[in-house]
Motif scaffolding. Structure first.
Motif, mmCIF file in Angstrom:
data_model
loop_
_atom_site.group_PDB
_atom_site.id
_atom_site.type_symbol
_atom_site.label_atom_id
_atom_site.label_comp_id
_atom_site.label_asym_id
_atom_site.label_seq_id
_atom_site.Cartn_x
_atom_site.Cartn_y
_atom_site.Cartn_z
ATOM 1 N N VAL A 32 0.885 -1.134 -0.130
ATOM 2 C CA VAL A 32 -0.154 0.010 -0.003
ATOM 3 C C VAL A 32 1.071 1.183 -0.051
ATOM 4 C CG1 VAL A 32 -1.866 1.245 1.273
ATOM 5 C CG2 VAL A 32 -1.769 -1.175 1.260
ATOM 6 N N THR A 33 0.685 2.204 -1.000
ATOM 7 C CA THR A 33 1.459 3.254 -1.091
ATOM 8 C C THR A 33 0.939 4.193 0.023
ATOM 9 O OG1 THR A 33 1.733 2.951 -3.429
ATOM 10 C CG2 THR A 33 2.356 5.089 -2.420
ATOM 11 N N SER A 34 -0.530 4.552 0.096
ATOM 12 C CA SER A 34 -0.982 5.552 1.007
ATOM 13 C C SER A 34 -2.371 5.205 0.998
ATOM 14 C CB SER A 34 -0.829 7.029 0.600
ATOM 15 O OG SER A 34 -1.370 7.772 1.476
ATOM 16 N N ALA A 35 -3.147 5.145 1.884
ATOM 17 C CA ALA A 35 -4.704 4.792 2.212
ATOM 18 C C ALA A 35 -5.266 5.747 3.186
ATOM 19 C CB ALA A 35 -5.102 3.457 2.175
ATOM 20 N N VAL A 36 -6.318 6.569 2.936
ATOM 21 C CA VAL A 36 -6.973 7.379 3.805
ATOM 22 C C VAL A 36 -8.567 6.951 3.677
ATOM 23 C CG1 VAL A 36 -7.524 9.981 4.183
ATOM 24 C CG2 VAL A 36 -5.303 9.339 3.256
ATOM 25 N N PHE A 37 -8.941 6.960 4.817
ATOM 26 C CA PHE A 37 -10.322 6.528 5.128
ATOM 27 C C PHE A 37 -11.127 7.445 5.773
ATOM 28 C CE2 PHE A 37 -7.559 2.639 5.446
ATOM 29 C CZ PHE A 37 -7.768 1.945 4.185
ATOM 30 N N TRP A 95 0.474 7.378 6.465
ATOM 31 C CA TRP A 95 0.479 6.095 5.462
ATOM 32 C C TRP A 95 -0.757 5.688 5.350
ATOM 33 C CZ3 TRP A 95 1.880 0.919 7.143
ATOM 34 C CH2 TRP A 95 1.660 -0.095 5.937
ATOM 35 N N VAL A 96 -1.456 5.215 6.577
ATOM 36 C CA VAL A 96 -2.676 4.656 6.723
ATOM 37 C C VAL A 96 -3.462 5.445 7.577
ATOM 38 C CG1 VAL A 96 -4.248 2.530 7.082
ATOM 39 C CG2 VAL A 96 -2.068 2.259 5.846
ATOM 40 N N ALA A 97 -4.522 5.980 7.158
ATOM 41 C CA ALA A 97 -5.278 7.113 8.073
ATOM 42 C C ALA A 97 -6.847 6.967 8.238
ATOM 43 C CB ALA A 97 -4.913 8.410 7.652
ATOM 44 N N PHE A 98 -7.281 6.990 9.453
ATOM 45 C CA PHE A 98 -8.789 7.009 9.736
ATOM 46 C C PHE A 98 -9.162 8.110 10.175
ATOM 47 C CE2 PHE A 98 -6.753 2.684 10.065
ATOM 48 C CZ PHE A 98 -7.684 1.672 9.264
ATOM 49 N N ARG A 99 -10.170 8.791 9.696
ATOM 50 C CA ARG A 99 -10.806 10.059 9.945
ATOM 51 C C ARG A 99 -12.128 10.114 10.062
ATOM 52 N NH1 ARG A 99 -6.897 13.727 5.884
ATOM 53 N NH2 ARG A 99 -8.690 13.237 4.376
ATOM 54 N N GLU A 140 -4.774 -10.180 13.897
ATOM 55 C CA GLU A 140 -3.375 -10.435 14.191
ATOM 56 C C GLU A 140 -2.274 -10.382 13.277
ATOM 57 O OE1 GLU A 140 -3.570 -14.513 15.664
ATOM 58 O OE2 GLU A 140 -4.888 -14.008 17.539
ATOM 59 N N GLY A 141 -3.008 -9.492 12.136
ATOM 60 C CA GLY A 141 -1.809 -9.083 11.014
ATOM 61 C C GLY A 141 -1.016 -7.827 11.558
ATOM 62 N N THR A 142 -0.474 -7.383 10.566
ATOM 63 C CA THR A 142 0.813 -6.438 10.590
ATOM 64 C C THR A 142 0.665 -5.301 9.570
ATOM 65 O OG1 THR A 142 2.208 -8.391 11.413
ATOM 66 C CG2 THR A 142 3.286 -6.240 10.446
ATOM 67 N N PHE A 143 0.756 -4.287 10.237
ATOM 68 C CA PHE A 143 1.062 -3.083 9.542
ATOM 69 C C PHE A 143 2.690 -2.874 9.534
ATOM 70 C CE2 PHE A 143 -2.883 -2.352 11.001
ATOM 71 C CZ PHE A 143 -3.677 -1.741 9.961
ATOM 72 N N ASP A 144 3.284 -2.994 8.299
ATOM 73 C CA ASP A 144 4.796 -2.892 8.007
ATOM 74 C C ASP A 144 5.286 -1.886 7.422
ATOM 75 O OD1 ASP A 144 7.500 -3.380 7.416
ATOM 76 O OD2 ASP A 144 7.150 -5.410 6.642
ATOM 77 N N GLY A 145 5.769 -0.965 8.175
ATOM 78 C CA GLY A 145 6.042 0.502 7.666
ATOM 79 C C GLY A 145 7.210 0.542 6.871
ATOM 80 N N PHE A 146 8.235 -0.676 6.568
ATOM 81 C CA PHE A 146 9.113 -0.595 5.744
ATOM 82 C C PHE A 146 10.130 0.508 6.101
ATOM 83 C CE2 PHE A 146 10.657 -1.685 0.993
ATOM 84 C CZ PHE A 146 11.526 -2.140 1.644
ATOM 85 N N GLY A 147 10.446 0.801 7.387
ATOM 86 C CA GLY A 147 11.023 1.898 7.716
ATOM 87 C C GLY A 147 12.710 1.963 7.267
ATOM 88 N N GLU A 148 13.075 0.810 7.224
ATOM 89 C CA GLU A 148 14.388 0.803 6.917
ATOM 90 C C GLU A 148 14.758 1.187 5.661
ATOM 91 O OE1 GLU A 148 12.745 -3.637 6.346
ATOM 92 O OE2 GLU A 148 12.328 -1.628 7.689
ATOM 93 N N LYS A 181 11.581 17.609 7.775
ATOM 94 C CA LYS A 181 10.363 17.297 7.123
ATOM 95 C C LYS A 181 10.149 15.763 7.898
ATOM 96 C CE LYS A 181 7.661 15.809 3.000
ATOM 97 N NZ LYS A 181 7.663 15.738 1.609
ATOM 98 N N HIS A 182 8.673 15.812 8.595
ATOM 99 C CA HIS A 182 8.482 14.406 8.995
ATOM 100 C C HIS A 182 8.050 13.042 8.017
ATOM 101 C CE1 HIS A 182 7.229 16.369 13.008
ATOM 102 N NE2 HIS A 182 8.551 16.649 12.635
ATOM 103 N N LEU A 183 8.548 12.059 8.386
ATOM 104 C CA LEU A 183 8.233 11.160 7.443
ATOM 105 C C LEU A 183 6.947 10.638 7.844
ATOM 106 C CD1 LEU A 183 11.703 9.031 7.474
ATOM 107 C CD2 LEU A 183 10.962 10.928 5.993
ATOM 108 N N PRO A 184 6.240 9.537 7.080
ATOM 109 C CA PRO A 184 5.008 9.188 7.324
ATOM 110 C C PRO A 184 4.771 8.446 8.459
ATOM 111 C CG PRO A 184 5.531 8.611 5.265
ATOM 112 C CD PRO A 184 6.831 9.203 5.763
ATOM 113 N N THR A 185 3.632 8.797 9.361
ATOM 114 C CA THR A 185 3.101 7.971 10.476
ATOM 115 C C THR A 185 2.409 6.668 10.043
ATOM 116 O OG1 THR A 185 3.009 9.808 12.098
ATOM 117 C CG2 THR A 185 1.506 7.790 12.390
ATOM 118 N N SER A 186 2.730 5.598 10.514
ATOM 119 C CA SER A 186 1.914 4.407 10.027
ATOM 120 C C SER A 186 0.399 4.274 10.208
ATOM 121 C CB SER A 186 2.714 3.185 10.697
ATOM 122 O OG SER A 186 4.018 2.899 10.178
ATOM 123 N N ILE A 187 0.114 4.587 11.103
ATOM 124 C CA ILE A 187 -1.476 4.462 11.460
ATOM 125 C C ILE A 187 -1.946 5.670 12.151
ATOM 126 C CG2 ILE A 187 -3.423 3.287 12.502
ATOM 127 C CD1 ILE A 187 -1.366 0.729 12.642
#
Length: 397
Positions: A76-81, A109-113, A123-131, A146-152
């Motif tokens: 997922v590149t970016s998703a906003v709900f 990155w993934v946002a709920f508003r 039990e799954g995972t949000f993997d931000g691939f921060g490395e 500039k702040h990098l993306p917050t995962s959730i």
């Protein structure tokens, strides 16, 4: 104090009822993201499929409707709900949602508003691939970074639950809760390397009635951080470390910051953290108050600075050291804090000369130096308060 904790526990009970109802009924309708074109191959972009599944679920009138991320790895590149929704929403993650490499031109990155009655579970995972992006973080040297993306992100969300999920290697914060009310975070696992920059586990800002419970957080920055404007935050049964501990602040950096009050941290363990229980404020003219704060039954396992109030906080260059902090810290209780300190300065209270810390209370503080009989010490600057019970180190109040 007791009535407020009773109310919080009642809210926790109601939240758990909501989670159990959603889990038991499985939702009135299940929107499997594969039906909207998502491919769990870890390479194809499933952003639009996620947003389309959410949009369909959000527009169902009434009932409990589930967006399902099944087993597999969905890039997922970016998703906003965005809500509001016409019924209750369960966002269930059984697989892996994985971020794309590098950074995106956004701080989320993934946002709920704007959602009322949201359950994020599984039990799954949000993997931000921060490395793939941590080397681009220059915030230690650049105060205007500039702040990098917050995962959730949860923005303007209320009466909602986050339960059971895993967050791995966020590019910036793992989870940010902003302008929310009545949120229960229970049983989450948040993991990032000790040297990953600014990977706060959970950051809370301008929110009320937030419960963080029964979770494991190991990051490169604060396990939990609380900014200004927060009211009635309960942090309970948290295992924290490595990381920078549990922090209030930083406070007093920006204009129009609101007071922070009603913070309770209890039954927690902090292991090999840089700090333990920390309150940090900038030396500035910004006025606000941090008050009614309780730390109770906290175990330190070689925390570097177990108890710290730092009203001279300045993580990067450019602070005006001639200005005392204008943040008033008062009505703080440290009770039954025990364990070991990695430094001999186990208690360090550096308060403002302009607004000294007031009514700071210690009861049964029992800290040793690196699990040995060597003594630890306490330092106080511009503090009024009291100490009773066990005094290890000897109180400076």
């Amino acid at each position: 104090m007791e009535w407020r904790q009773t109310c919080m526990l009642f809210l926790i009970f109601l939240f758990q009822v909501l989670v159990n109802e959603v889990r038991s009924q499985g939702g009135n309708t299940v929107f499997d993201i594969r039906q909207f074109g998502a491919t769990g191959d870890g390479q194809s972009d499933s952003s639009k499929a996620l947003e389309d599944a959410f949009s369909n679920a959000c527009n169902v009138v009434g009932g409990r409707n589930q967006i399902l991320v099944p087993e597999g790895t969905f890039m997922v590149t970016s998703a906003v709900f965005d809500g509001p929704c016409k019924g209750l929403i369960e966002f269930r993650v059984d697989g892996v949602i994985k971020a794309s490499a590098g950074i995106i031109d956004d701080d989320k990155w993934v946002a709920f508003r704007y959602i009322d009655g949201l359950v994020i579970t599984g039990e799954g995972t949000f993997d931000g691939f921060g490395e793939s992006a941590w080397n681009l973080n220059d915030c230690k040297m650049n105060s205007q970074c500039k702040h990098l993306p917050t995962s959730i992100r949860l923005d303007f969300v209320k009466n909602s639950v986050v339960s059971g999920i895993h967050s791995l290697n966020s590019k910036f914060f793992h989870m940010k809760i902003y302008k929310c009310n009545n949120i229960n975070v229970d049983g989450v696992h948040i993991i990032a390397p000790e040297d990953s920059p600014n990977t706060d586990g959970i950051h809370i800002g301008d929110s009320a009635n937030i419960n963080i419970l029964n979770s494991v957080i190991a990051t490169g920055d604060d396990c939990i951080s609380m900014g200004p404007g927060n009211k009635n935050i309960l942090i309970q049964n948290i295992t924290c470390g490595p990381g920078h501990g549990i922090s209030i602040g930083s406070l007093g950096k920006y204009n129009n910051e609101a007071d922070i009050s009603g913070i309770t941290v209890q039954h927690c363990t902090l292991s090999q953290t840089m700090y333990g229980l920390r309150i940090k404020t900038w030396a500035s003219d910004i006025q606000l108050t941090a008050y009614n704060i309780t730390y109770d039954d906290v175990v330190m396992d070689n925390a570097n600075h177990p108890i710290l109030i730092d009203q001279e906080y300045c993580p990067s260059m450019g602070c005006d050291e001639s200005k005392p902090s204008s943040v008033q810290i008062k009505d703080v209780w440290y009770k039954n804090i025990r364990g070991s300190s990695k430094s001999q300065s186990a208690v360090n209270l550096k308060c403002s000369s302009k607004y000294p810390c007031d009514n700071i209370n210690f009861f049964n503080i029992d800290l040793l130096y690196q699990n040995s009989d060597n003594s630890v010490n306490a330092n106080c600057k511009n503090v009024r308060g009291s100490a009773s019970g066990i005094e290890k180190p000897p109180s400076c109040l």
